[in-house]
Design a protein around this motif. Structure first.
Motif, short mmCIF file in Angstrom:
data_model
loop_
_atom_site.label_atom_id
_atom_site.label_comp_id
_atom_site.label_asym_id
_atom_site.label_seq_id
_atom_site.Cartn_x
_atom_site.Cartn_y
_atom_site.Cartn_z
N ARG A 58 0.49 -1.24 0.14
CA ARG A 58 -0.04 0.20 0.24
C ARG A 58 0.78 0.81 -0.14
N SER A 59 2.25 0.78 0.22
CA SER A 59 2.95 2.24 0.33
C SER A 59 3.48 3.00 -1.29
N ARG A 60 2.80 3.95 -1.31
CA ARG A 60 3.90 5.02 -2.54
C ARG A 60 5.31 4.80 -2.59
N ARG A 61 5.68 4.87 -1.38
CA ARG A 61 6.92 4.36 -1.75
C ARG A 61 7.53 4.49 -2.63
N PHE A 62 7.79 2.84 -2.21
CA PHE A 62 6.98 1.79 -3.46
C PHE A 62 6.76 1.43 -4.16
N GLY A 63 7.40 1.46 -5.18
CA GLY A 63 6.78 0.99 -6.90
C GLY A 63 6.69 -0.22 -7.31
N ARG A 64 5.98 -0.50 -8.52
CA ARG A 64 6.38 -1.60 -9.49
C ARG A 64 7.24 -1.40 -10.78
N SER A 65 7.92 0.07 -10.74
CA SER A 65 8.52 0.47 -11.43
C SER A 65 9.22 1.62 -10.94
N MET A 66 10.35 2.17 -12.08
CA MET A 66 11.54 3.18 -11.67
C MET A 66 11.17 4.10 -12.31
N ALA A 67 10.64 4.42 -13.41
CA ALA A 67 10.01 4.78 -14.64
C ALA A 67 10.15 6.39 -14.55
N GLN A 68 9.04 6.91 -13.13
CA GLN A 68 8.56 7.53 -12.88
C GLN A 68 9.62 8.75 -12.38
N ILE A 69 10.64 7.79 -11.17
CA ILE A 69 11.88 8.87 -11.01
C ILE A 69 12.64 9.06 -11.66
N GLU A 70 12.78 10.76 -11.92
CA GLU A 70 13.85 11.07 -13.27
C GLU A 70 14.98 10.88 -12.60
N GLY A 71 15.74 10.56 -13.84
CA GLY A 71 17.74 10.23 -13.74
C GLY A 71 17.72 8.83 -12.75
N ALA A 72 16.25 8.16 -12.24
CA ALA A 72 17.14 6.62 -12.22
C ALA A 72 16.68 5.59 -13.20
N VAL A 73 18.48 5.24 -13.03
CA VAL A 73 18.66 3.65 -13.81
C VAL A 73 17.50 2.61 -13.32
N THR A 74 16.99 2.36 -14.40
CA THR A 74 16.01 1.35 -14.03
C THR A 74 16.78 0.10 -14.95
N ARG A 75 16.04 -0.98 -15.24
CA ARG A 75 16.44 -2.24 -15.47
C ARG A 75 15.44 -2.71 -16.01
N GLU A 76 16.00 -2.64 -18.26
CA GLU A 76 15.09 -3.49 -18.90
C GLU A 76 14.15 -4.58 -19.33
N PRO A 77 12.74 -4.11 -18.80
CA PRO A 77 12.22 -5.34 -19.01
C PRO A 77 12.26 -6.46 -19.96
N ARG A 293 9.24 -5.43 -5.58
CA ARG A 293 8.99 -4.03 -5.82
C ARG A 293 10.12 -3.07 -6.37
N TRP A 294 10.34 -1.75 -6.02
CA TRP A 294 11.30 -0.86 -6.55
C TRP A 294 11.00 0.55 -5.03
N VAL A 295 12.53 0.37 -4.34
CA VAL A 295 12.76 1.68 -3.38
C VAL A 295 12.07 2.92 -4.53
N LEU A 296 10.76 3.65 -4.05
CA LEU A 296 10.88 4.64 -4.91
C LEU A 296 12.13 6.03 -4.40
N GLU A 297 12.11 5.53 -2.76
CA GLU A 297 12.69 7.22 -2.43
C GLU A 297 13.50 6.78 -0.62
N ASP A 298 14.40 6.85 -0.73
CA ASP A 298 15.40 5.84 0.54
C ASP A 298 14.71 5.85 1.67
N GLU A 310 18.42 -0.10 5.98
CA GLU A 310 18.15 0.82 4.86
C GLU A 310 17.74 0.53 3.50
N LEU A 311 16.78 1.25 3.33
CA LEU A 311 16.79 0.51 1.79
C LEU A 311 16.95 2.05 0.75
N PRO A 312 17.94 2.28 0.46
CA PRO A 312 18.38 3.42 -1.08
C PRO A 312 17.03 3.83 -1.89
N GLN A 313 16.77 3.91 -2.28
CA GLN A 313 16.26 4.81 -3.67
C GLN A 313 16.64 3.51 -5.03
#
Ligand code: HEM
Length: 407
Positions: A58-77, A293-298, A310-313
């Protein structure tokens, strides 16, 4: 299994039959001693306890994708179609797409499918009731959800086998460490599936029918529509998700009932238990065991066994739904099957933004298919000559290889 409680590390091969044939005793130990642990084979932190899994879903600080985070390096599907999949989006794209899809999905009024699903179940039983022994998975559990989702979308049901083949090949890459061969096969299947759907969508555009596909083509809100890529990815997601888990709830559920004859006869004599019984089967032998889930913010999370983590972005974590559904802190005697269980906040359909869009359809199918099976086959029993039923070597999708019974 090697659990280092102090170092919070777990070594446990999800492809070891000793584990995946019955993961619940291992979960029991992990839940008791170290419910937040770095699972070495998956190379990531995993959450097993109900409270934390529920909170992260339920947390908005975790997500299925990092794509909305500016500058985030995300794994290619691995599969190109996943790029436009609802399941792998976060707001605002997710909100927009989910609203469009849900509108069309609700418009189909799931409950109205009841008579059609009942007829289908009866037709399938007609074909098996006089046989000496039969694989219930192939003849009953598999066809129900695939025929229902194909009809709902408006795809010919004669394509059921083809839909199953494409889907099985594609979902194999969601397991731990897919082989190169599996990846090639998954991509080939996805390409074929996309090609088929592009042609099919084109036909529906010219000649709309009374089906979900035509509704998705027409879906519009505030001048917004699904793009062609979103439409194709959504159809594939609905067609695959529409059967991959439901089949296993019917299969795992039927086996659980046959192994607990007291519960089986209780359900037969008390049809009013159907709703709670289906929820219990969804919990007791969870069909989808793990989501990421991906950690969207530290952030720093509390660890129930002591300390903090500790879970970094950009960290990837896993949520073990199968374990959360057996957490004794939430479920009274979690290893017992109790069809009348009144407090049952299982997480089999997830939670939060990505909560299963198909849950009402899956529930309806299960509430129809299992009672019809029990009612039409009063002498149903396991076929002991076929040996003990075994589970497939697919940890994420927990389902049986076959379920041989005597109708
Ligand atoms: C018993 C059967 C089913 C189970 C256990 C199940 C479970 C789940 C779970 C756990 C999720 C969330 C994944 C996450 O949060 O990462 C999910 C999402 C989804 N499911 Fe199901 N599902 C079932 C049946 C269905 C059916 C029948 C359909 C389609 C008709 C469907 C369509 C979807 C879709 C479209 C999503 C993505 C929703 C989103 O991202 O917003 N599922 N399902």
């Amino acid at each position: 299994m090697k659990l280092d409680v102090e170092g919070r590390r777990l070594r446990l091969n999800p492809r070891d039959p000793a584990f995946y044939q019955d993961p619940y005793p291992s979960y029991g130990r992990i839940l008791k001693d170290c419910p937040v642990v770095f699972w070495e084979e998956f190379e990531r932190w995993c959450f097993f306890g109900h409270r934390q899994v529920d909170t992260i879903l339920r947390s908005r600080r975790f997500g299925r994708s990092m794509a909305q985070i500016e500058g985030a390096v995300t794994r290619e599907p691995i599969l190109e179609v996943d790029r436009h999949s609802l399941l792998d989006m976060e707001p605002p794209s997710h909100t927009r797409l989910r609203r469009l899809v849900q509108g069309a999905f609700i418009a189909r009024r799931i409950e109205e499918l009841r008579p059609r699903i009942e007829r289908l179940c009866h037709e399938l039983i007609d074909q098996i009731e006089r046989r000496h022994e039969v694989d219930l998975l192939a003849t009953y559990a598999t066809p129900i959800p695939v025929v229902v989702i194909a009809e709902l979308l408006g795809v010919p049901t004669q394509m059921s086998q083809q839909l199953l083949d494409w889907s099985h090949a594609m979902v194999a890459v969601y397991e731990l460490g897919p082989t190169d061969e599996q990846i090639v096969e998954a991509r080939r299947s996805a390409d074929e599936f996309v090609r088929f759907l592009r042609g099919y969508v084109e036909r529906r555009r010219r000649d709309p029918r009374d089906d979900l596909l035509s509704q998705l083509i027409a879906a519009e809100e505030d001048g917004d529509r699904l793009t062609e890529d979103e439409l194709i990815s959504t159809c594939i997601l609905l067609l695959n998700a529409g059967h991959e888990a439901t089949v296993n709830v019917i299969g795992n559920g039927a086996l659980a009932l046959l192994r607990h004859p007291d519960q089986l006869s209780k359900w037969r004599s008390r049809p009013d238990l159907t709703r709670s019984a289906v929820e219990e089967l969804l919990r007791y032998d969870t069909p989808l065991h793990v989501f990421h889930r991906w950690v969207l913010e530290d952030q720093v999370v509390h660890v129930p066994s002591g300390g903090e983590l500790e879970l970094p972005q950009g960290t990837e974590v896993s949520l073990v739904l199968g374990a959360a559904n057996h957490d004794p802190a939430v479920f009274h005697e979690p290893e017992c099957i109790d069809l009348a269980r009144s407090k049952n906040p299982h997480l089999s359909f997830g939670g939060g933004l990505h909560y299963c869009l198909g849950a009402p359809l899956a529930r309806l199918e299960l509430q129809i298919a299992i009672p019809i099976l029990l009612e039409r086959l009063p002498a149903l029993e396991l076929d002991s000559s076929a040996g003990e039923p075994s589970w497939k070597n697919t940890y994420h999708f927990r389902g049986l290889d076959a379920l041989w019974v005597r109708p």
